[in-house]
Design a protein around this motif. Structure first.
Motif, PDB file in Angstrom:
ATOM      1  N   GLN A  39       0.850  -1.187   0.000  1.00 34.20           N
ATOM      2  CA  GLN A  39       0.000   0.000   0.000  1.00 34.20           C
ATOM      3  C   GLN A  39       0.880   1.230   0.000  1.00 34.20           C
ATOM      4  OE1 GLN A  39      -2.906   0.197   3.167  1.00 34.20           O
ATOM      5  NE2 GLN A  39      -4.158   1.631   1.987  1.00 34.20           N
ATOM      6  N   ALA A  40       0.734   2.023  -1.038  1.00 35.45           N
ATOM      7  CA  ALA A  40       1.457   3.282  -1.149  1.00 35.45           C
ATOM      8  C   ALA A  40       0.604   4.395  -0.559  1.00 35.45           C
ATOM      9  CB  ALA A  40       1.776   3.566  -2.614  1.00 35.45           C
ATOM     10  N   PRO A  41       1.215   5.501  -0.146  1.00 30.90           N
ATOM     11  CA  PRO A  41       0.458   6.611   0.434  1.00 30.90           C
ATOM     12  C   PRO A  41      -0.631   7.100  -0.501  1.00 30.90           C
ATOM     13  CG  PRO A  41       2.790   6.931   0.793  1.00 30.90           C
ATOM     14  CD  PRO A  41       2.671   5.754  -0.125  1.00 30.90           C
ATOM     15  N   GLY A  42      -1.827   7.216   0.027  1.00 30.83           N
ATOM     16  CA  GLY A  42      -2.941   7.718  -0.760  1.00 30.83           C
ATOM     17  C   GLY A  42      -3.533   6.734  -1.734  1.00 30.83           C
ATOM     18  N   LYS A  43      -3.048   5.481  -1.697  1.00 27.67           N
ATOM     19  CA  LYS A  43      -3.553   4.469  -2.628  1.00 27.67           C
ATOM     20  C   LYS A  43      -4.129   3.282  -1.862  1.00 27.67           C
ATOM     21  CE  LYS A  43      -0.480   5.558  -6.483  1.00 27.67           C
ATOM     22  NZ  LYS A  43       0.447   4.991  -7.488  1.00 27.67           N
ATOM     23  N   GLU A  44      -4.937   2.486  -2.554  1.00 23.52           N
ATOM     24  CA  GLU A  44      -5.498   1.301  -1.948  1.00 23.52           C
ATOM     25  C   GLU A  44      -4.452   0.187  -1.874  1.00 23.52           C
ATOM     26  OE1 GLU A  44     -10.169   1.845  -3.329  1.00 23.52           O
ATOM     27  OE2 GLU A  44      -9.013   0.125  -4.005  1.00 23.52           O
ATOM     28  N   ARG A  45      -4.687  -0.724  -0.954  1.00 20.79           N
ATOM     29  CA  ARG A  45      -3.809  -1.890  -0.852  1.00 20.79           C
ATOM     30  C   ARG A  45      -3.939  -2.720  -2.126  1.00 20.79           C
ATOM     31  NH1 ARG A  45      -3.555  -5.080   4.766  1.00 20.79           N
ATOM     32  NH2 ARG A  45      -3.288  -2.880   5.337  1.00 20.79           N
ATOM     33  N   TYR A  94       4.794  -2.937   2.645  1.00 15.40           N
ATOM     34  CA  TYR A  94       4.535  -4.291   2.162  1.00 15.40           C
ATOM     35  C   TYR A  94       4.026  -5.146   3.315  1.00 15.40           C
ATOM     36  CZ  TYR A  94       6.613  -3.338  -2.363  1.00 15.40           C
ATOM     37  OH  TYR A  94       6.855  -2.833  -3.615  1.00 15.40           O
ATOM     38  N   TYR A  95       2.936  -5.861   3.032  1.00 15.44           N
ATOM     39  CA  TYR A  95       2.287  -6.697   4.028  1.00 15.44           C
ATOM     40  C   TYR A  95       2.307  -8.156   3.607  1.00 15.44           C
ATOM     41  CZ  TYR A  95       0.283  -2.293   5.715  1.00 15.44           C
ATOM     42  OH  TYR A  95       0.106  -1.019   6.186  1.00 15.44           O
ATOM     43  N   CYS A  96       2.589  -9.000   4.563  1.00 10.45           N
ATOM     44  CA  CYS A  96       2.470 -10.439   4.373  1.00 10.45           C
ATOM     45  C   CYS A  96       1.089 -10.853   4.863  1.00 10.45           C
ATOM     46  CB  CYS A  96       3.566 -11.112   5.196  1.00 10.45           C
ATOM     47  SG  CYS A  96       3.501 -12.894   5.253  1.00 10.45           S
ATOM     48  N   ALA A  97       0.484 -11.827   4.213  1.00  8.36           N
ATOM     49  CA  ALA A  97      -0.861 -12.246   4.597  1.00  8.36           C
ATOM     50  C   ALA A  97      -1.043 -13.750   4.408  1.00  8.36           C
ATOM     51  CB  ALA A  97      -1.904 -11.489   3.778  1.00  8.36           C
ATOM     52  N   ASP A 107      -7.560 -11.284  -4.328  1.00  8.57           N
ATOM     53  CA  ASP A 107      -8.590 -10.659  -3.509  1.00  8.57           C
ATOM     54  C   ASP A 107      -8.151 -10.621  -2.045  1.00  8.57           C
ATOM     55  OD1 ASP A 107     -12.197 -11.221  -3.171  1.00  8.57           O
ATOM     56  OD2 ASP A 107     -10.838  -9.825  -2.192  1.00  8.57           O
ATOM     57  N   ALA A 108      -7.943  -9.417  -1.527  1.00 13.67           N
ATOM     58  CA  ALA A 108      -7.462  -9.258  -0.160  1.00 13.67           C
ATOM     59  C   ALA A 108      -8.442  -9.824   0.865  1.00 13.67           C
ATOM     60  CB  ALA A 108      -7.204  -7.783   0.140  1.00 13.67           C
TER      61      ALA A 108
END
Length: 124
Positions: A39-45, A94-97, A107-108
């Motif tokens: 996820q960047a600033p101002g943007k969706e994941r 950056y996120y791990c899931a 799809d998150a």
């Protein structure tokens, strides 16, 4: 419950490389897929990459194909994201899931456990 902890983020110049790690602890014996999002600033994941339990099926966003490589070491319950040829537009948290099961799509909502994130900054 599974807990995820990312590491490996940092500041790098454009064209450089970084490797992110995601260590899973807790109930890690289930055969779930794992993914990376950013996820960047101002943007969706957005989805980056995913890998199945066996590692035989991989999925990449078009924006990172050919530059990023996902892998996992099952014995250590760890997932890696090798990032090469980094661009300023790769700058993000950056996120791990962990996936709900064998799903390794984009799809998150199909990922039910998330790490705290690690910052990646690419300078031009």
């Amino acid at each position: 419950q599974v807990q995820l902890v990312e590491s490996g983020g940092g500041l790098v110049q454009a064209g450089g490389s970084l490797t992110l790690s995601c260590a899973a602890s807790g109930r890690t014996f289930s055969t779930y897929a794992m993914g990376w999002f950013r996820q960047a600033p101002g943007k969706e994941r957005e989805f980056v990459s995913a890998i199945t339990w066996t590692g035989s099926n991989l999925n990449y966003a078009d924006s990172v194909k050919g530059r990023f490589t996902i892998s996992r070491v099952k014995a250590k319950s760890t997932v890696f994201l090798q990032m090469n040829s980094l661009k300023p537009e790769d700058t993000a948290v950056y996120y791990c899931a962990k996936a709900r099961g064998t799903y390794y799509g984009q799809d998150a909502y199909e990922y039910d456990v998330w790490g705290q994130g690690t910052q990646v900054t690419v300078s031009s």
